[in-house]
Design an enzyme around this catalytic site. Structure first.
Site, PDB file in Angstrom:
ATOM      1  N   HIS A 204       0.802  -1.229   0.000  1.00 56.27           N
ATOM      2  CA  HIS A 204       0.000   0.000   0.000  1.00 56.27           C
ATOM      3  C   HIS A 204       0.832   1.276   0.000  1.00 56.27           C
ATOM      4  CE1 HIS A 204       0.924  -0.063   4.306  1.00 56.27           C
ATOM      5  NE2 HIS A 204       0.649   1.225   4.312  1.00 56.27           N
TER       6      HIS A 204
HETATM    7  C1  UD1 Z   1      -1.863   5.968   5.310  1.00 51.89           C
HETATM    8  C2  UD1 Z   1      -0.542   6.505   5.837  1.00 51.89           C
HETATM    9  C3  UD1 Z   1       0.521   5.412   5.790  1.00 51.89           C
HETATM   10  C4  UD1 Z   1       0.052   4.157   6.502  1.00 51.89           C
HETATM   11  C5  UD1 Z   1      -1.311   3.734   5.981  1.00 51.89           C
HETATM   12  C6  UD1 Z   1      -1.830   2.602   6.814  1.00 51.89           C
HETATM   13  C7  UD1 Z   1      -0.209   8.894   5.404  1.00 51.89           C
HETATM   14  C8  UD1 Z   1       0.514   9.870   4.578  1.00 51.89           C
HETATM   15  N1  UD1 Z   1      -0.071   7.604   5.032  1.00 51.89           N
HETATM   16  O1  UD1 Z   1      -1.642   5.618   3.952  1.00 51.89           O
HETATM   17  O2  UD1 Z   1       1.699   5.872   6.435  1.00 51.89           O
HETATM   18  O3  UD1 Z   1       0.993   3.153   6.269  1.00 51.89           O
HETATM   19  O4  UD1 Z   1      -2.242   4.835   6.066  1.00 51.89           O
HETATM   20  O5  UD1 Z   1      -2.753   1.834   6.136  1.00 51.89           O
HETATM   21  O6  UD1 Z   1      -0.858   9.241   6.354  1.00 51.89           O
HETATM   22  N2  UD1 Z   1      -9.016   4.810   1.011  1.00 51.89           N
HETATM   23  C9  UD1 Z   1     -10.266   4.266   0.956  1.00 51.89           C
HETATM   24  N3  UD1 Z   1     -10.890   3.976   2.138  1.00 51.89           N
HETATM   25  C10 UD1 Z   1     -10.327   4.198   3.341  1.00 51.89           C
HETATM   26  C11 UD1 Z   1      -9.059   4.776   3.388  1.00 51.89           C
HETATM   27  C12 UD1 Z   1      -8.409   5.076   2.218  1.00 51.89           C
HETATM   28  O7  UD1 Z   1     -10.816   4.034  -0.107  1.00 51.89           O
HETATM   29  O8  UD1 Z   1     -10.963   3.895   4.374  1.00 51.89           O
HETATM   30  C13 UD1 Z   1      -8.319   5.091  -0.268  1.00 51.89           C
HETATM   31  C14 UD1 Z   1      -8.601   6.477  -0.826  1.00 51.89           C
HETATM   32  O9  UD1 Z   1      -8.639   6.370  -2.215  1.00 51.89           O
HETATM   33  C15 UD1 Z   1      -7.374   7.249  -0.426  1.00 51.89           C
HETATM   34  C16 UD1 Z   1      -6.279   6.182  -0.466  1.00 51.89           C
HETATM   35  O10 UD1 Z   1      -6.915   5.004  -0.048  1.00 51.89           O
HETATM   36  O11 UD1 Z   1      -7.100   8.316  -1.299  1.00 51.89           O
HETATM   37  C17 UD1 Z   1      -5.100   6.502   0.437  1.00 51.89           C
HETATM   38  O12 UD1 Z   1      -5.542   6.741   1.778  1.00 51.89           O
HETATM   39  P1  UD1 Z   1      -4.680   7.673   2.759  1.00 51.89           P
HETATM   40  O13 UD1 Z   1      -5.246   7.632   4.109  1.00 51.89           O
HETATM   41  O14 UD1 Z   1      -4.479   8.997   2.142  1.00 51.89           O
HETATM   42  O15 UD1 Z   1      -3.253   7.000   2.762  1.00 51.89           O
HETATM   43  P2  UD1 Z   1      -2.868   5.479   2.967  1.00 51.89           P
HETATM   44  O16 UD1 Z   1      -2.262   4.992   1.695  1.00 51.89           O
HETATM   45  O17 UD1 Z   1      -3.976   4.730   3.563  1.00 51.89           O
HETATM   46  N1  UDP Z   2      -3.624  -5.289   8.975  1.00 47.47           N
HETATM   47  C1  UDP Z   2      -4.914  -5.723   9.224  1.00 47.47           C
HETATM   48  N2  UDP Z   2      -5.676  -6.124   8.156  1.00 47.47           N
HETATM   49  C2  UDP Z   2      -5.208  -6.130   6.884  1.00 47.47           C
HETATM   50  C3  UDP Z   2      -3.890  -5.671   6.650  1.00 47.47           C
HETATM   51  C4  UDP Z   2      -3.124  -5.256   7.726  1.00 47.47           C
HETATM   52  O1  UDP Z   2      -5.368  -5.758  10.367  1.00 47.47           O
HETATM   53  O2  UDP Z   2      -5.960  -6.510   5.980  1.00 47.47           O
HETATM   54  C5  UDP Z   2      -2.822  -4.854  10.121  1.00 47.47           C
HETATM   55  C6  UDP Z   2      -1.448  -5.467  10.233  1.00 47.47           C
HETATM   56  O3  UDP Z   2      -1.525  -6.746  10.840  1.00 47.47           O
HETATM   57  C7  UDP Z   2      -0.722  -4.446  11.077  1.00 47.47           C
HETATM   58  C8  UDP Z   2      -1.327  -3.140  10.615  1.00 47.47           C
HETATM   59  O4  UDP Z   2      -2.548  -3.476   9.966  1.00 47.47           O
HETATM   60  O5  UDP Z   2      -1.025  -4.602  12.442  1.00 47.47           O
HETATM   61  C9  UDP Z   2      -0.407  -2.470   9.669  1.00 47.47           C
HETATM   62  O6  UDP Z   2      -1.048  -1.427   9.038  1.00 47.47           O
HETATM   63  P1  UDP Z   2      -0.683  -0.941   7.587  1.00 47.47           P
HETATM   64  O7  UDP Z   2       0.103  -1.977   6.872  1.00 47.47           O
HETATM   65  O8  UDP Z   2      -1.933  -0.471   6.981  1.00 47.47           O
HETATM   66  O9  UDP Z   2       0.190   0.358   7.894  1.00 47.47           O
HETATM   67  P2  UDP Z   2       1.724   0.566   8.280  1.00 47.47           P
HETATM   68  O10 UDP Z   2       2.058  -0.309   9.425  1.00 47.47           O
HETATM   69  O11 UDP Z   2       2.534   0.292   7.055  1.00 47.47           O
HETATM   70  O12 UDP Z   2       1.776   2.015   8.606  1.00 47.47           O
END
Ligand code: UD1
Ligand code: UDP
Length: 351
Positions: A204
């Site tokens: 992601h």
């Molecule tokens: C964010 C964090 C990242 C973290 C990740 C955990 C920032 C800059 N990044 O990235 O560090 O690792 O969360 O998962 O804060 N979207 C949906 N539904 C949701 C959430 C997101 O559809 O509930 C989609 C939207 O299209 C959105 C994209 O995902 O634009 C990215 O979401 P965003 O929260 O901006 O960043 P993440 O990639 O989730």
């Molecule tokens: N995770 C989860 N369901 C999923 C994918 C990840 O519960 O389908 C959990 C994972 O086990 C870990 C956390 O989400 O505890 C990590 O989050 P993510 O990878 O979204 O973000 P990051 O740690 O890279 O910021």
């Protein structure tokens, strides 16, 4: 003592669940929970509150998705309003997302102390939005809770020693705590429907999803592996896959799952391939070799004896890593003793 906890993204719900459970057991502390709404899908947010018994947020700003500036700006505005209304003694922020940065910035401008859980992590790659969020949050916080010795060293080097303390990693606390629950309920938490001897993957991070060449290379590498790959898909990645990449036949996409099911998927996988920060550690704690689809890691302790292998999106390196020998020695300690949340509470109370 009144603490305002700010969360917004999936990994923060998991971290806050563990700390909040300890905080709320102490009658000297009153915790208010603010959800920025950065993550909002049922399986990116609600499922964690339900499954991990996190109290419903007192405030949900529902900021949703947007560019960094729009998302962070909306959060700043909403968080400031809540801070002015609640006047907490301190603000607790987690990790390195936009919700972390907005929480720290809004509070510090109002002279409300900020405590940062998972402080001191560095990739030294400023192209990552998370790296900017970490640097700024650490710099403006009043209390830095470092999960590892490497994090301590980074903070000391930046002249932040006097506000830094080692707590251990709250995600290690979580694995120890919830693992028991999974083992006690093998009917509920099962991988029975999943193809046997599978690899577990998540992707992601912006460096892979916003760079189509990297994403294409990762799926090319996956197509050449002779095992099924189970991929709980982040919504960000799903959107891009729908338009740009051909999925190999051995990749089984599933919706994002809850934390306990994710831990079970990790426990039963042959190896893990990921660009996630949290999953790299969970793989280590659960003694699964991790192949990190990034060019560096903040969690360098996990590199011990090839428990974590850094491949970036290079298909050759990914193939070699999956074919490599499994580590001969067990993972090393270094993430605390499973009592990080207790230490955090103690430090907050004495702050
Ligand atoms: C964010 C964090 C990242 C973290 C990740 C955990 C920032 C800059 N990044 O990235 O560090 O690792 O969360 O998962 O804060 N979207 C949906 N539904 C949701 C959430 C997101 O559809 O509930 C989609 C939207 O299209 C959105 C994209 O995902 O634009 C990215 O979401 P965003 O929260 O901006 O960043 P993440 O990639 O989730
Ligand atoms: N995770 C989860 N369901 C999923 C994918 C990840 O519960 O389908 C959990 C994972 O086990 C870990 C956390 O989400 O505890 C990590 O989050 P993510 O990878 O979204 O973000 P990051 O740690 O890279 O910021």
């Amino acid at each position: 003592m009144k603490i305002l906890t700010i969360v917004g993204a999936r990994p923060q719900f998991i971290k806050a669940a563990t700390v909040s459970r300890i905080i709320r057991a102490n009658s000297a502390v009153h915790e208010i929970l603010l959800h920025t709404g950065q993550h909002y899908d049922e399986n990116m947010s609600d499922v964690f509150f339900r499954e991990l018994n996190i109290p419903l947020p007192d405030y949900n700003l529902e900021v949703g998705s947007g560019t960094h500036a729009v998302q962070t700006g909306l959060m700043l505005k909403g968080i400031e309003e809540v801070l002015l209304q609640e006047k907490p003694d301190c603000t607790l922020v987690y990790g390195d997302t936009n919700s972390t940065l907005a929480g720290a910035l809004a509070a510090t401008k109002l002279h409300i102390p900020v405590a940062h859980v998972e402080a001191g992590l560095r990739s030294f790659n400023r192209a990552m939005p998370e790296e900017i969020n970490r640097i700024v949050t650490d710099r403006i916080s009043d209390l830095l809770f470092a999960p590892t010795q490497t994090a301590i060293d980074n903070l000391y080097r930046q002249g932040l020693a006097d506000i830094t303390c080692f707590t251990g990693d709250v995600m290690y606390d979580s694995v120890l705590f919830y693992r028991k629950r999974i083992e006690q309920d093998p009917i509920k938490y099962t991988t029975a429907g999943i193809p046997g001897h599978y690899l577990l993957a998540t992707i992601h991070r912006a460096e892979n999803t916003d760079n189509i060449q990297n994403l294409t290379n990762i799926f090319l590498a996956f197509s050449e592996l002779d095992q099924p790959i189970v991929l709980p898909i982040h919504p960000r990645t799903r959107k891009i896959l729908q338009t740009s990449v051909n999925l190999p036949g051995n990749v089984h996409i599933i919706d994002p799952v809850g934390y306990l099911q994710m831990m079970k998927l990790t426990m039963d996988a042959s190896r893990v391939l990921t660009d996630s920060g949290g999953l790299q550690k969970e793989a280590y704690f659960l003694q699964k070799q991790c192949i990190t689809l990034r060019t560096e890691t903040e969690w360098i302790e996990t590199l011990h004896d090839h428990w974590n292998i850094i491949t970036g999106s290079n298909p050759e390196l990914i193939g070699k890593a999956v074919a490599s020998e499994l580590p001969a020695s067990p993972p090393q300690p270094g993430f605390g003793d499973g009592k990080s949340a207790e230490i955090i509470l103690e430090k907050l109370l004495s702050f």
